[in-house]
Design a protein around this motif. Structure first.
Motif, PDB file in Angstrom:
ATOM      1  N   VAL A   1       0.856  -1.198   0.000  1.00 26.48           N
ATOM      2  CA  VAL A   1       0.000   0.000   0.000  1.00 26.48           C
ATOM      3  C   VAL A   1       0.892   1.248   0.000  1.00 26.48           C
ATOM      4  N   PRO A   2       0.647   2.230  -0.848  1.00 28.55           N
ATOM      5  CA  PRO A   2      -0.425   2.324  -1.863  1.00 28.55           C
ATOM      6  C   PRO A   2       0.051   2.017  -3.275  1.00 28.55           C
ATOM      7  N   THR A   3       1.307   1.500  -3.415  1.00 30.99           N
ATOM      8  CA  THR A   3       1.864   1.326  -4.760  1.00 30.99           C
ATOM      9  C   THR A   3       1.131   0.260  -5.560  1.00 30.99           C
ATOM     10  N   VAL A   4       0.719  -0.833  -4.895  1.00 30.28           N
ATOM     11  CA  VAL A   4       0.042  -1.941  -5.585  1.00 30.28           C
ATOM     12  C   VAL A   4      -1.438  -1.995  -5.213  1.00 30.28           C
ATOM     13  N   LEU A   5      -1.726  -1.932  -3.930  1.00 26.96           N
ATOM     14  CA  LEU A   5      -3.110  -2.002  -3.442  1.00 26.96           C
ATOM     15  C   LEU A   5      -3.545  -0.655  -2.860  1.00 26.96           C
ATOM     16  N   THR A   6      -4.794  -0.303  -3.121  1.00 26.27           N
ATOM     17  CA  THR A   6      -5.353   0.880  -2.471  1.00 26.27           C
ATOM     18  C   THR A   6      -5.633   0.532  -1.003  1.00 26.27           C
ATOM     19  N   PRO A   7      -5.697   1.510  -0.115  1.00 32.26           N
ATOM     20  CA  PRO A   7      -5.997   1.218   1.293  1.00 32.26           C
ATOM     21  C   PRO A   7      -7.299   0.436   1.474  1.00 32.26           C
TER      22      PRO A   7
ATOM     23  N   GLY B   1      -9.790  -5.020   2.545  1.00 37.59           N
ATOM     24  CA  GLY B   1     -10.527  -6.186   2.057  1.00 37.59           C
ATOM     25  C   GLY B   1      -9.712  -7.464   2.193  1.00 37.59           C
ATOM     26  N   PHE B   2      -8.408  -7.388   1.921  1.00 39.65           N
ATOM     27  CA  PHE B   2      -7.535  -8.554   2.088  1.00 39.65           C
ATOM     28  C   PHE B   2      -7.375  -8.908   3.570  1.00 39.65           C
ATOM     29  N   LEU B   3      -7.281  -7.895   4.424  1.00 41.99           N
ATOM     30  CA  LEU B   3      -7.215  -8.177   5.862  1.00 41.99           C
ATOM     31  C   LEU B   3      -8.467  -8.914   6.319  1.00 41.99           C
ATOM     32  N   TYR B   4      -9.613  -8.475   5.815  1.00 39.70           N
ATOM     33  CA  TYR B   4     -10.866  -9.147   6.168  1.00 39.70           C
ATOM     34  C   TYR B   4     -10.859 -10.583   5.659  1.00 39.70           C
ATOM     35  N   LEU B   5     -10.435 -10.780   4.412  1.00 38.75           N
ATOM     36  CA  LEU B   5     -10.337 -12.122   3.831  1.00 38.75           C
ATOM     37  C   LEU B   5      -9.489 -13.032   4.728  1.00 38.75           C
ATOM     38  N   CYS B   6      -8.345 -12.520   5.181  1.00 38.40           N
ATOM     39  CA  CYS B   6      -7.411 -13.336   5.965  1.00 38.40           C
ATOM     40  C   CYS B   6      -7.954 -13.694   7.343  1.00 38.40           C
ATOM     41  N   ALA B   7      -8.967 -12.970   7.815  1.00 40.88           N
ATOM     42  CA  ALA B   7      -9.531 -13.245   9.138  1.00 40.88           C
ATOM     43  C   ALA B   7     -10.658 -14.266   9.103  1.00 40.88           C
ATOM     44  N   LEU B   8     -11.080 -14.671   7.911  1.00 38.42           N
ATOM     45  CA  LEU B   8     -12.265 -15.530   7.780  1.00 38.42           C
ATOM     46  C   LEU B   8     -11.962 -17.006   8.034  1.00 38.42           C
TER      47      LEU B   8
ATOM     48  N   LEU C   1      -6.685  -5.996 -11.378  1.00 37.18           N
ATOM     49  CA  LEU C   1      -5.549  -6.847 -11.738  1.00 37.18           C
ATOM     50  C   LEU C   1      -4.646  -7.070 -10.528  1.00 37.18           C
ATOM     51  N   ALA C   2      -4.440  -6.033  -9.735  1.00 37.19           N
ATOM     52  CA  ALA C   2      -3.614  -6.151  -8.530  1.00 37.19           C
ATOM     53  C   ALA C   2      -4.231  -7.139  -7.548  1.00 37.19           C
ATOM     54  N   VAL C   3      -5.554  -7.105  -7.422  1.00 39.40           N
ATOM     55  CA  VAL C   3      -6.242  -8.041  -6.520  1.00 39.40           C
ATOM     56  C   VAL C   3      -6.043  -9.481  -6.997  1.00 39.40           C
ATOM     57  N   VAL C   4      -6.156  -9.711  -8.311  1.00 36.25           N
ATOM     58  CA  VAL C   4      -5.972 -11.057  -8.873  1.00 36.25           C
ATOM     59  C   VAL C   4      -4.558 -11.569  -8.590  1.00 36.25           C
ATOM     60  N   VAL C   5      -3.553 -10.745  -8.876  1.00 36.23           N
ATOM     61  CA  VAL C   5      -2.157 -11.161  -8.686  1.00 36.23           C
ATOM     62  C   VAL C   5      -1.870 -11.402  -7.212  1.00 36.23           C
TER      63      VAL C   5
ATOM     64  N   VAL D   1     -19.360  -2.550   2.411  1.00 32.65           N
ATOM     65  CA  VAL D   1     -19.385  -4.006   2.226  1.00 32.65           C
ATOM     66  C   VAL D   1     -18.909  -4.415   0.837  1.00 32.65           C
ATOM     67  N   GLY D   2     -19.357  -3.723  -0.213  1.00 30.10           N
ATOM     68  CA  GLY D   2     -18.991  -4.101  -1.578  1.00 30.10           C
ATOM     69  C   GLY D   2     -17.495  -4.141  -1.789  1.00 30.10           C
ATOM     70  N   ALA D   3     -16.788  -3.103  -1.374  1.00 28.37           N
ATOM     71  CA  ALA D   3     -15.333  -3.052  -1.538  1.00 28.37           C
ATOM     72  C   ALA D   3     -14.638  -4.064  -0.635  1.00 28.37           C
ATOM     73  N   MET D   4     -15.187  -4.309   0.560  1.00 25.68           N
ATOM     74  CA  MET D   4     -14.557  -5.228   1.499  1.00 25.68           C
ATOM     75  C   MET D   4     -14.597  -6.673   1.009  1.00 25.68           C
ATOM     76  N   VAL D   5     -15.654  -7.054   0.302  1.00 27.54           N
ATOM     77  CA  VAL D   5     -15.777  -8.454  -0.128  1.00 27.54           C
ATOM     78  C   VAL D   5     -15.232  -8.693  -1.526  1.00 27.54           C
ATOM     79  N   LEU D   6     -14.799  -7.642  -2.236  1.00 22.66           N
ATOM     80  CA  LEU D   6     -14.284  -7.820  -3.592  1.00 22.66           C
ATOM     81  C   LEU D   6     -13.050  -8.728  -3.630  1.00 22.66           C
ATOM     82  N   PRO D   7     -12.022  -8.521  -2.775  1.00 24.94           N
ATOM     83  CA  PRO D   7     -10.894  -9.465  -2.761  1.00 24.94           C
ATOM     84  C   PRO D   7     -11.322 -10.894  -2.424  1.00 24.94           C
ATOM     85  N   LEU D   8     -12.286 -11.042  -1.522  1.00 26.23           N
ATOM     86  CA  LEU D   8     -12.778 -12.375  -1.153  1.00 26.23           C
ATOM     87  C   LEU D   8     -13.403 -13.078  -2.349  1.00 26.23           C
ATOM     88  N   MET D   9     -14.215 -12.366  -3.130  1.00 28.36           N
ATOM     89  CA  MET D   9     -14.874 -12.964  -4.287  1.00 28.36           C
ATOM     90  C   MET D   9     -13.851 -13.442  -5.323  1.00 28.36           C
ATOM     91  N   ILE D  10     -12.818 -12.632  -5.540  1.00 27.99           N
ATOM     92  CA  ILE D  10     -11.787 -13.005  -6.516  1.00 27.99           C
ATOM     93  C   ILE D  10     -10.931 -14.145  -5.984  1.00 27.99           C
TER      94      ILE D  10
END
Length: 336
Positions: free
Chosen positions: A98-104, A109-116, A239-243, A298-307
């Motif tokens: 952050v912030p070069t590859v991922l937006t805050p 969203g990735f932090l939330y994914l990792c807690a699930l 694309l950053a989320v996918v990678v 919610v929409g932005a938070m679950v986007l990394p999870l969906m991908i």
């Protein structure tokens, strides 16, 4: 000349058709977001759908299956360490992006994914396909899902607090117990009465499960679109989320495989550790986000999870096939 079939093409690519439906729902919410009275109606409908989803999860959970796998406590400890320790540590490490590859926002969203917690259905299905310890997988994945009701809000609170955010952890746990755990327990207690009906109508229940998730996604992305999500997230961000999802999954798969072998587990148990310890639950994650976060977030938070969810399905399908082929090739050698 071989005939072309869209369904066979998707099967060869191992693209989950549910992902395509999710994309359609997101597009629909982007073009026709629900607002006003429609929004209120869909919010009530979403609450009811989530309660039904977890009621059915409880009804499907067999006590016999849990008892059969409870003896593998060392295996379960490794899986839980991967799900609730390794993933969060890797998520915190992604702060360097952050912030070069991922937006805050996407980083959160990735932090939330990792807690699930881990998935249940796909973890068990891939363990079975690969020839792993299915009884242990059922116990481990189910326990992860139940523990996640308590651990995930705590982890979210800790991880978000390190980023300067505020989460009322006790209130979050109370809300999740009321909206998710209570229906789950009621469903499990009702199992002696409805187990036969559940077994006969598994396909209908699966449709209900997925419909509930689609409904939550539609409401979440409708609110996110109204708040301007697509002005904050562009093609490079996706694309950053996918990678990042691919790299995150690869690290977890490698660590779990090496840990299983280093700790002396046999191949069947290794398979269970690999598949149960590397997955994150979309079925739990989206309803939980609906309880934990403001509607606009919610929409932005679950986007990394969906991908990440789709990538884990594709990668683990190929990995399960590889394990199965390896086991099949070893059988003739043993016979000889």
């Amino acid at each position: 000349m071989a005939s072309f079939s869209p369904s066979s093409w998707l099967q060869r690519l191992r693209i989950d058709k549910f992902l395509l439906v999710l994309i359609v729902v997101v597009l629909t919410a982007s073009i026709f977001p629900c607002e006003g009275n429609a929004k209120t109606f869909f919010e009530y409908l979403t609450t009811a759908a989530i309660a039904l989803l977890f009621f059915m999860h409880g009804a499907k959970l067999s006590r016999e299956a849990i008892t059969a796998g409870m003896g593998h406590w060392r295996l379960h400890l490794v899986v839980f360490a991967s799900t609730f320790l390794l993933f969060p540590l890797l998520g915190m490490g992604m702060n360097a992006l952050v912030p070069t590859v991922l937006t805050p926002t996407l980083y959160l969203g990735f932090l939330y994914l990792c807690a699930l917690p881990a998935t249940v259905q796909s973890a068990i299905a891939y363990t079975s396909m690969a020839g792993g310890n299915v009884a242990a997988a059922i116990c481990s994945a189910s326990a992860s899902s139940i523990l996640g009701v308590f651990l995930s809000p705590i982890l979210v609170g800790l991880l978000m607090h390190t980023q300067g955010g505020e989460t009322d952890t006790l209130h979050a746990i109370g809300s999740i117990i009321l909206q998710l755990m209570v229906p789950f327990v009621l469903g499990h207690l009702s199992r002696p009465l409805i187990a036969g009906w559940v077994e006969r109508h598994r396909k209908l229940i699966n449709i209900t499960d997925r419909s509930s998730i689609l409904l939550v996604v539609y409401v979440a992305f409708s609110e996110a679109v109204v708040q301007g999500i697509w002005t904050q997230i562009n093609g490079w961000s996706l694309l950053a989320v996918v990678v990042c999802s691919m790299v995150l999954l690869a690290i977890v798969l490698v660590v779990n495989t090496l840990a299983a072998r280093k700790l002396g587990f046999n191949t069947a148990d290794e398979i269970t550790i690999v598949f149960c310890g590397s997955k994150k639950s979309l079925a739990n994650g989206i309803p939980m986000a609906n309880v934990l976060f403001p509607a606009a977030a919610v929409g932005a938070m679950v986007l990394p999870l969906m991908i990440f969810h789709q990538i884990q399905l594709m990668v683990c399908a190929a990995l399960a096939q590889r394990y199965a082929n390896k086991k099949a090739n070893a059988q003739p050698v043993k016979s000889a």
